[in-house]
Motif scaffolding. Structure first.
Motif, PDB file in Angstrom:
ATOM      1  N   ARG A   2     -71.336 -44.934  37.341  1.00 37.43           N
ATOM      2  CA  ARG A   2     -69.984 -45.307  36.923  1.00 37.43           C
ATOM      3  C   ARG A   2     -69.528 -44.598  35.658  1.00 37.43           C
ATOM      4  NH1 ARG A   2     -69.529 -51.518  36.202  1.00 37.43           N
ATOM      5  NH2 ARG A   2     -67.402 -50.875  35.675  1.00 37.43           N
ATOM      6  N   TYR A   3     -70.454 -44.403  34.716  1.00 37.78           N
ATOM      7  CA  TYR A   3     -70.075 -43.874  33.408  1.00 37.78           C
ATOM      8  C   TYR A   3     -70.397 -42.395  33.243  1.00 37.78           C
ATOM      9  CZ  TYR A   3     -70.178 -48.931  32.450  1.00 37.78           C
ATOM     10  OH  TYR A   3     -69.998 -50.294  32.500  1.00 37.78           O
ATOM     11  N   GLY A   4     -71.140 -41.820  34.192  1.00 42.76           N
ATOM     12  CA  GLY A   4     -71.443 -40.395  34.136  1.00 42.76           C
ATOM     13  C   GLY A   4     -72.425 -40.001  33.045  1.00 42.76           C
ATOM     14  N   LEU A   5     -73.245 -40.946  32.586  1.00 43.35           N
ATOM     15  CA  LEU A   5     -74.210 -40.657  31.530  1.00 43.35           C
ATOM     16  C   LEU A   5     -75.510 -40.165  32.139  1.00 43.35           C
ATOM     17  CD1 LEU A   5     -73.608 -43.806  29.281  1.00 43.35           C
ATOM     18  CD2 LEU A   5     -72.624 -41.521  29.016  1.00 43.35           C
ATOM     19  N   GLN A   6     -76.075 -39.118  31.567  1.00 31.86           N
ATOM     20  CA  GLN A   6     -77.338 -38.585  32.061  1.00 31.86           C
ATOM     21  C   GLN A   6     -78.081 -37.902  30.925  1.00 31.86           C
ATOM     22  OE1 GLN A   6     -76.746 -35.293  34.849  1.00 31.86           O
ATOM     23  NE2 GLN A   6     -74.611 -35.145  34.197  1.00 31.86           N
ATOM     24  N   TRP A  58     -81.912 -60.131  26.496  1.00 33.95           N
ATOM     25  CA  TRP A  58     -82.107 -59.686  27.879  1.00 33.95           C
ATOM     26  C   TRP A  58     -81.054 -58.680  28.310  1.00 33.95           C
ATOM     27  CZ3 TRP A  58     -86.676 -60.649  29.879  1.00 33.95           C
ATOM     28  CH2 TRP A  58     -87.386 -61.780  29.474  1.00 33.95           C
ATOM     29  N   LYS A  59     -79.867 -58.740  27.716  1.00 36.03           N
ATOM     30  CA  LYS A  59     -78.804 -57.789  28.075  1.00 36.03           C
ATOM     31  C   LYS A  59     -79.229 -56.347  27.832  1.00 36.03           C
ATOM     32  CE  LYS A  59     -74.694 -60.694  27.261  1.00 36.03           C
ATOM     33  NZ  LYS A  59     -74.059 -60.596  28.577  1.00 36.03           N
ATOM     34  N   LYS A  60     -80.187 -56.131  26.935  1.00 37.35           N
ATOM     35  CA  LYS A  60     -80.629 -54.767  26.653  1.00 37.35           C
ATOM     36  C   LYS A  60     -81.248 -54.099  27.879  1.00 37.35           C
ATOM     37  CE  LYS A  60     -82.641 -54.082  22.579  1.00 37.35           C
ATOM     38  NZ  LYS A  60     -83.443 -54.328  21.350  1.00 37.35           N
ATOM     39  N   LEU A  61     -81.706 -54.904  28.828  1.00 35.05           N
ATOM     40  CA  LEU A  61     -82.268 -54.328  30.052  1.00 35.05           C
ATOM     41  C   LEU A  61     -81.217 -53.573  30.860  1.00 35.05           C
ATOM     42  CD1 LEU A  61     -84.635 -57.195  31.282  1.00 35.05           C
ATOM     43  CD2 LEU A  61     -85.243 -55.141  29.976  1.00 35.05           C
ATOM     44  N   THR A  62     -79.930 -53.815  30.595  1.00 39.69           N
ATOM     45  CA  THR A  62     -78.886 -53.090  31.325  1.00 39.69           C
ATOM     46  C   THR A  62     -78.796 -51.632  30.905  1.00 39.69           C
ATOM     47  OG1 THR A  62     -77.112 -53.743  29.784  1.00 39.69           O
ATOM     48  CG2 THR A  62     -77.520 -55.185  31.671  1.00 39.69           C
ATOM     49  N   THR A  63     -79.549 -51.228  29.881  1.00 36.11           N
ATOM     50  CA  THR A  63     -79.619 -49.791  29.568  1.00 36.11           C
ATOM     51  C   THR A  63     -80.320 -49.031  30.689  1.00 36.11           C
ATOM     52  OG1 THR A  63     -81.661 -50.120  28.289  1.00 36.11           O
ATOM     53  CG2 THR A  63     -79.586 -50.121  27.071  1.00 36.11           C
ATOM     54  N   PHE A  64     -80.969 -49.779  31.596  1.00 37.39           N
ATOM     55  CA  PHE A  64     -81.633 -49.152  32.741  1.00 37.39           C
ATOM     56  C   PHE A  64     -80.808 -49.304  34.020  1.00 37.39           C
ATOM     57  CE2 PHE A  64     -84.900 -50.664  29.761  1.00 37.39           C
ATOM     58  CZ  PHE A  64     -85.431 -49.434  29.392  1.00 37.39           C
ATOM     59  N   SER A  65     -79.573 -49.734  33.879  1.00 41.18           N
ATOM     60  CA  SER A  65     -78.706 -49.940  35.040  1.00 41.18           C
ATOM     61  C   SER A  65     -78.259 -48.599  35.639  1.00 41.18           C
ATOM     62  CB  SER A  65     -77.468 -50.744  34.633  1.00 41.18           C
ATOM     63  OG  SER A  65     -76.515 -50.757  35.677  1.00 41.18           O
ATOM     64  N   ARG A  76     -86.973 -44.595  23.700  1.00 41.58           N
ATOM     65  CA  ARG A  76     -86.412 -43.391  24.328  1.00 41.58           C
ATOM     66  C   ARG A  76     -86.811 -43.331  25.792  1.00 41.58           C
ATOM     67  NH1 ARG A  76     -89.189 -38.051  23.097  1.00 41.58           N
ATOM     68  NH2 ARG A  76     -89.925 -38.363  25.227  1.00 41.58           N
ATOM     69  N   PHE A  77     -85.867 -42.905  26.613  1.00 44.06           N
ATOM     70  CA  PHE A  77     -86.112 -42.847  28.057  1.00 44.06           C
ATOM     71  C   PHE A  77     -85.118 -41.881  28.683  1.00 44.06           C
ATOM     72  CE2 PHE A  77     -82.820 -45.838  27.182  1.00 44.06           C
ATOM     73  CZ  PHE A  77     -81.965 -45.865  28.268  1.00 44.06           C
ATOM     74  N   GLU A  78     -85.369 -41.534  29.933  1.00 39.54           N
ATOM     75  CA  GLU A  78     -84.424 -40.728  30.693  1.00 39.54           C
ATOM     76  C   GLU A  78     -83.481 -41.670  31.434  1.00 39.54           C
ATOM     77  OE1 GLU A  78     -84.059 -37.270  30.819  1.00 39.54           O
ATOM     78  OE2 GLU A  78     -85.396 -37.448  29.088  1.00 39.54           O
ATOM     79  N   LEU A  79     -82.216 -41.459  31.255  1.00 36.48           N
ATOM     80  CA  LEU A  79     -81.231 -42.315  31.906  1.00 36.48           C
ATOM     81  C   LEU A  79     -81.419 -42.289  33.425  1.00 36.48           C
ATOM     82  CD1 LEU A  79     -78.276 -41.296  29.632  1.00 36.48           C
ATOM     83  CD2 LEU A  79     -79.000 -43.655  30.000  1.00 36.48           C
ATOM     84  N   GLY A  80     -81.477 -43.461  34.021  1.00 37.49           N
ATOM     85  CA  GLY A  80     -81.637 -43.584  35.468  1.00 37.49           C
ATOM     86  C   GLY A  80     -83.064 -43.563  35.957  1.00 37.49           C
ATOM     87  N   ALA A  81     -84.030 -43.356  35.037  1.00 39.31           N
ATOM     88  CA  ALA A  81     -85.421 -43.196  35.473  1.00 39.31           C
ATOM     89  C   ALA A  81     -86.160 -44.517  35.688  1.00 39.31           C
ATOM     90  CB  ALA A  81     -86.186 -42.341  34.459  1.00 39.31           C
ATOM     91  N   HIS A  82     -85.667 -45.590  35.101  1.00 38.66           N
ATOM     92  CA  HIS A  82     -86.431 -46.845  35.134  1.00 38.66           C
ATOM     93  C   HIS A  82     -85.572 -48.021  35.613  1.00 38.66           C
ATOM     94  CE1 HIS A  82     -89.385 -44.534  32.939  1.00 38.66           C
ATOM     95  NE2 HIS A  82     -88.533 -44.332  31.951  1.00 38.66           N
ATOM     96  N   ASP A  83     -84.721 -47.779  36.603  1.00 38.96           N
ATOM     97  CA  ASP A  83     -83.867 -48.872  37.074  1.00 38.96           C
ATOM     98  C   ASP A  83     -84.682 -49.985  37.723  1.00 38.96           C
ATOM     99  OD1 ASP A  83     -84.546 -47.400  39.306  1.00 38.96           O
ATOM    100  OD2 ASP A  83     -82.514 -47.276  40.118  1.00 38.96           O
ATOM    101  N   ASP A  84     -85.960 -49.699  38.067  1.00 37.73           N
ATOM    102  CA  ASP A  84     -86.813 -50.731  38.643  1.00 37.73           C
ATOM    103  C   ASP A  84     -87.101 -51.852  37.646  1.00 37.73           C
ATOM    104  OD1 ASP A  84     -88.224 -48.534  37.368  1.00 37.73           O
ATOM    105  OD2 ASP A  84     -90.085 -49.556  37.917  1.00 37.73           O
ATOM    106  N   VAL A  85     -87.005 -51.545  36.331  1.00 37.17           N
ATOM    107  CA  VAL A  85     -87.203 -52.589  35.312  1.00 37.17           C
ATOM    108  C   VAL A  85     -86.131 -53.666  35.468  1.00 37.17           C
ATOM    109  CG1 VAL A  85     -87.176 -53.086  32.842  1.00 37.17           C
ATOM    110  CG2 VAL A  85     -88.311 -51.025  33.681  1.00 37.17           C
ATOM    111  N   LEU A  86     -84.881 -53.236  35.562  1.00 33.36           N
ATOM    112  CA  LEU A  86     -83.776 -54.178  35.714  1.00 33.36           C
ATOM    113  C   LEU A  86     -83.835 -54.874  37.076  1.00 33.36           C
ATOM    114  CD1 LEU A  86     -81.152 -55.388  34.604  1.00 33.36           C
ATOM    115  CD2 LEU A  86     -79.924 -53.415  35.531  1.00 33.36           C
ATOM    116  N   THR A  87     -84.163 -54.122  38.102  1.00 32.75           N
ATOM    117  CA  THR A  87     -84.256 -54.692  39.450  1.00 32.75           C
ATOM    118  C   THR A  87     -85.303 -55.798  39.506  1.00 32.75           C
ATOM    119  OG1 THR A  87     -83.586 -52.601  40.460  1.00 32.75           O
ATOM    120  CG2 THR A  87     -84.737 -54.184  41.872  1.00 32.75           C
TER     121      THR A  87
END
Length: 237
Positions: free
Chosen positions: A75-79, A62-69, A125-136
């Motif tokens: 915080r980390y500046g990843l995009q 389940w921790k893998k879902l944090t890739t959508f955080s 593969r995904f765009e960083l920040g595009a699917h934060d609703d999954v984690l939410t």
């Protein structure tokens, strides 16, 4: 991602080396981890975003879902475009095409029950920040998510499939070592495992990992496995 002690830093270091050998152009290699010791300098390490799981429940990835955080960007500046790779995969050919296929979210179509929509999240593969609703959505009702889905990859695929965003990799690109590399029984007793035609990444799911394949340990696998010495040519720094 790497947490706990199951995988040592050599898994991160060899994965980086395989990506460097098999990806055209420059890239940023990121490891979300709670242990940075021994990881080579080319790898950028960041803490795993917080995800509270009730004590005593199976983790099941389940921790893998944090890739959508949102933390990854805020915080980390990843995009940009991210290709997630499990630590225990073995890359055997060019992975540049994984960045070239159009689509919002691409994942392996799970081999075990291909009639289902479920993806295997060893490579996605995904765009960083595009699917934060999954984690939410998971955090809002963990109990229901865990009642409905065995693990994060089933949950993840279901959420994004309902949004019409799921596409699958070319079926030959991500090969299961267990299902596609081991010869059929009984020839597996005398034939060496092999790389299937068209494979770019070998996936080690279940009880087998690259060192097991190299040594010929089946670790309770349902099919006998001879040693695969060619693993060492790919799974190395």
């Amino acid at each position: 991602m790497k947490w706990g002690t199951k995988y040592g830093p050599e898994y991160v270091n060899r994965l980086y080396a395989m990506v460097r050998r098999h990806l055209v152009g420059e890239f940023k290699f990121v490891c979300l981890t709670d242990r940075t010791e021994g990881i080579r300098a080319e790898v950028q390490c960041f803490p795993i975003p917080e995800l509270t799981l009730p004590n005593g429940e199976p983790e099941r990835g389940w921790k893998k879902l944090t890739t959508f955080s949102p933390d990854l960007g805020q915080r980390y500046g990843l995009q940009g475009t991210a290709l997630f790779l499990d630590l225990d995969v073995v890359i055997v050919d060019d992975i540049t095409p994984f960045f070239e296929v159009p689509g919002e979210f691409l994942i392996i179509h799970d081999w075990k029950r291909p009639w289902r929509i479920t993806g295997n999240s060893s490579v996605y593969r995904f765009e960083l920040g595009a699917h934060d609703d999954v984690l939410t959505q998971f955090c809002a009702n963990q109990a229901q998510a865990k009642a409905d889905f065995r693990n994060e990859q089933a949950f993840l695929t279901d959420v994004l499939h309902k949004q019409g965003k799921v596409k699958y990799w070319e079926s030959s690109w991500c090969a299961s070592y267990k299902y596609h590399c081991l010869p059929v029984w009984p020839t597996s007793y005398w034939r060496e495992p092999f790389i299937p035609k068209g494979a770019r990444i070998l996936i080690f799911h279940g009880v087998m990992n690259p060192p097991d394949a190299l040594a010929g340990r089946n670790n309770g696998n349902w099919r006998h496995a001879r040693p695969a010495p060619w693993i060492a040519q790919h799974w190395c720094e």
